[in-house]
Design a protein around this motif. Sequence first.
Motif, mmCIF file in Angstrom:
data_model
loop_
_atom_site.group_PDB
_atom_site.id
_atom_site.type_symbol
_atom_site.label_atom_id
_atom_site.label_comp_id
_atom_site.label_asym_id
_atom_site.label_seq_id
_atom_site.Cartn_x
_atom_site.Cartn_y
_atom_site.Cartn_z
ATOM 1 N N SER A 353 0.819 -1.219 0.000
ATOM 2 C CA SER A 353 0.000 0.000 0.000
ATOM 3 C C SER A 353 0.851 1.267 0.000
ATOM 4 O O SER A 353 0.578 2.201 -0.763
ATOM 5 C CB SER A 353 -0.941 -0.004 1.209
ATOM 6 N N SER A 354 1.883 1.306 0.830
ATOM 7 C CA SER A 354 2.689 2.527 0.918
ATOM 8 C C SER A 354 3.424 2.817 -0.383
ATOM 9 O O SER A 354 3.418 3.941 -0.893
ATOM 10 C CB SER A 354 3.682 2.412 2.075
ATOM 11 N N LEU A 355 4.076 1.777 -0.936
ATOM 12 C CA LEU A 355 4.807 1.987 -2.183
ATOM 13 C C LEU A 355 3.857 2.301 -3.333
ATOM 14 O O LEU A 355 4.129 3.192 -4.150
ATOM 15 C CB LEU A 355 5.652 0.752 -2.495
ATOM 16 N N SER A 356 2.737 1.580 -3.415
ATOM 17 C CA SER A 356 1.787 1.845 -4.493
ATOM 18 C C SER A 356 1.187 3.243 -4.352
ATOM 19 O O SER A 356 0.972 3.944 -5.361
ATOM 20 C CB SER A 356 0.684 0.796 -4.479
ATOM 21 N N ASP A 357 0.919 3.668 -3.128
ATOM 22 C CA ASP A 357 0.380 5.008 -2.912
ATOM 23 C C ASP A 357 1.361 6.081 -3.375
ATOM 24 O O ASP A 357 0.977 7.053 -4.036
ATOM 25 C CB ASP A 357 0.048 5.182 -1.432
ATOM 26 N N ASP A 358 2.629 5.900 -3.040
ATOM 27 C CA ASP A 358 3.633 6.879 -3.479
ATOM 28 C C ASP A 358 3.755 6.904 -5.002
ATOM 29 O O ASP A 358 3.901 7.979 -5.606
ATOM 30 C CB ASP A 358 4.987 6.541 -2.855
ATOM 31 N N ILE A 359 3.696 5.731 -5.634
ATOM 32 C CA ILE A 359 3.815 5.678 -7.091
ATOM 33 C C ILE A 359 2.593 6.313 -7.757
ATOM 34 O O ILE A 359 2.711 7.063 -8.734
ATOM 35 C CB ILE A 359 3.991 4.223 -7.551
ATOM 36 N N ILE A 360 1.407 6.019 -7.242
ATOM 37 C CA ILE A 360 0.191 6.597 -7.830
ATOM 38 C C ILE A 360 0.185 8.119 -7.681
ATOM 39 O O ILE A 360 -0.208 8.848 -8.599
ATOM 40 C CB ILE A 360 -1.054 5.960 -7.184
ATOM 41 N N ALA A 390 1.227 3.918 -13.544
ATOM 42 C CA ALA A 390 1.936 3.546 -12.313
ATOM 43 C C ALA A 390 2.336 2.083 -12.286
ATOM 44 O O ALA A 390 2.848 1.612 -11.261
ATOM 45 C CB ALA A 390 1.054 3.853 -11.100
ATOM 46 N N LEU A 391 2.113 1.350 -13.384
ATOM 47 C CA LEU A 391 2.360 -0.093 -13.384
ATOM 48 C C LEU A 391 3.786 -0.477 -12.992
ATOM 49 O O LEU A 391 3.970 -1.410 -12.194
ATOM 50 C CB LEU A 391 2.013 -0.681 -14.753
ATOM 51 N N PRO A 392 4.836 0.191 -13.504
ATOM 52 C CA PRO A 392 6.192 -0.210 -13.095
ATOM 53 C C PRO A 392 6.404 -0.140 -11.584
ATOM 54 O O PRO A 392 6.973 -1.046 -10.987
ATOM 55 C CB PRO A 392 7.092 0.794 -13.834
ATOM 56 N N GLY A 393 5.919 0.925 -10.959
ATOM 57 C CA GLY A 393 6.078 1.031 -9.514
ATOM 58 C C GLY A 393 5.262 0.006 -8.758
ATOM 59 O O GLY A 393 5.700 -0.525 -7.734
#
Length: 485
Positions: A353-360, A390-393
């Motif tokens: 969640s944290s990494l995906s949130d930052d990438i989005i 945001a797919l790569p992240g």
Amino acid sequence: MSALVIVLIVCAIAAAGFVLGRARALASAGGDIRGLHSLPSYYGLNVALAALLPALLLLALWSIAQPLLVERSVAAMLPDGVDSALVMSDVRRVADGLALAVAQGALSPQEVAALDADATDLRATLGDVGVALGSAVTPEILDAARTHRAMSATGDLWRAIVVIAAALAGTAVGWSVTNSALRARNLVERVALALLAFAASVAILTTLGIVLSLIFNTLEFFRLYPASEFFLGTTWSPSFGGGSELGILPLLWGTLYISFIALLVAVPIGLFAAIYLSEYASPGVRGIVKPLLEMLAGIPTIVYGLFALLTVGPLLVELFGNGGPLGLGWMDGGTAVMTAGLVMGIMLIPFVSSLSDDIINAVPQALRDGSLGLGATRSETVRQVILPAALPGIVGAVLLAASRAIGETMIVVLGAGAAARLSMNPFDAMTTVTAKIVSQLTGDADFSSPEALVAFALGMTLFVITLVLNVFALWIVRTYREQYD
């Protein structure tokens, strides 16, 4: 003199060099800063670095080489036919106790030379300074310990003299070449660039060292145990008495099965949480929910393991066991793949969640505005614009979660059990590669036996699996990446 004291002295010399270098540069320009090639601080830094770097490098090399040379010299004094590794452990313990006793004033150097190995005062004296002797000290060990202490003390003295002399010499050289025409800024920036390059290479060198250590011990294992039986064997039954069967397939299956269940829990929940927090939640809700989610990452894994053992496992037994309301009888005990997978998935939610949130959030706002301006709804914008961008992240976040799941140990030990088996039933107890690495290297294992060296083969296998996952993820990212001008 301890290494910390030496470092403090060298830093003090470097600070003095900074002041002297700056003052000399200003003096060479007649006090006018406009006559200098660089700012005065660069001249001071040049002198400080000339004092600091050679001295610290020499200190590091000396601290590595001295113990090796001392132990090699002391080991040559031991009688033939003894286990040098075991005896050297006793020698080091006694030598450290003698050095501590001398430092605290409990013994004088003359009293150390007069100690008798058979006397009780040796054990009592070392006990007073916190050194316990578990076994009898022979005269050979005591003589070797005296020599070890004396050589270490002499080496420490010379280390302090040489390192401090190097710092003073560097200060003198840096101060002597300081003048208004010196390109001090260029010199300092080159040193800074070299330090940055070294820092960047630390990760590469560390990875290389890990791989080499795994490779050499793995090759040694395969000299003692057939590689075909290791990779294709379906039975894991180590026995230090001989006759072991060391097939990796049951361990590998347990590892992948538990990781798969954990990702089934963590990836959807973590990704949906990230989408909600970044696209739908108000600033107030986001400011409360995001820190609460990230708190899960700070919980020790042993706590998750206890949660699996004491709460999740009994709950699953109550639901799916013989005495449960469903009466299915699928689960006999609390330790199972499902128990470990569910708890591990909860642990991995903040990673996703944290990494995906930052990438989005890093997706340009112009993409959102353009999609909404063309008439797309917010959900369509998320699905067709933001997620592809945001797919790569997101793939990186999932890969990080997978690597974390594959390398987890405590949750598996407490939640999944220790049984190595091939089974499709998620309610059976199983174990993983990491759990068996710990068990094979724990206890009085002979590191020349296959039962101990197999831990390195297991670690090498996990390393290769992780490498393959990274390559596969890179291929996915390059195939589906959306690029915008």
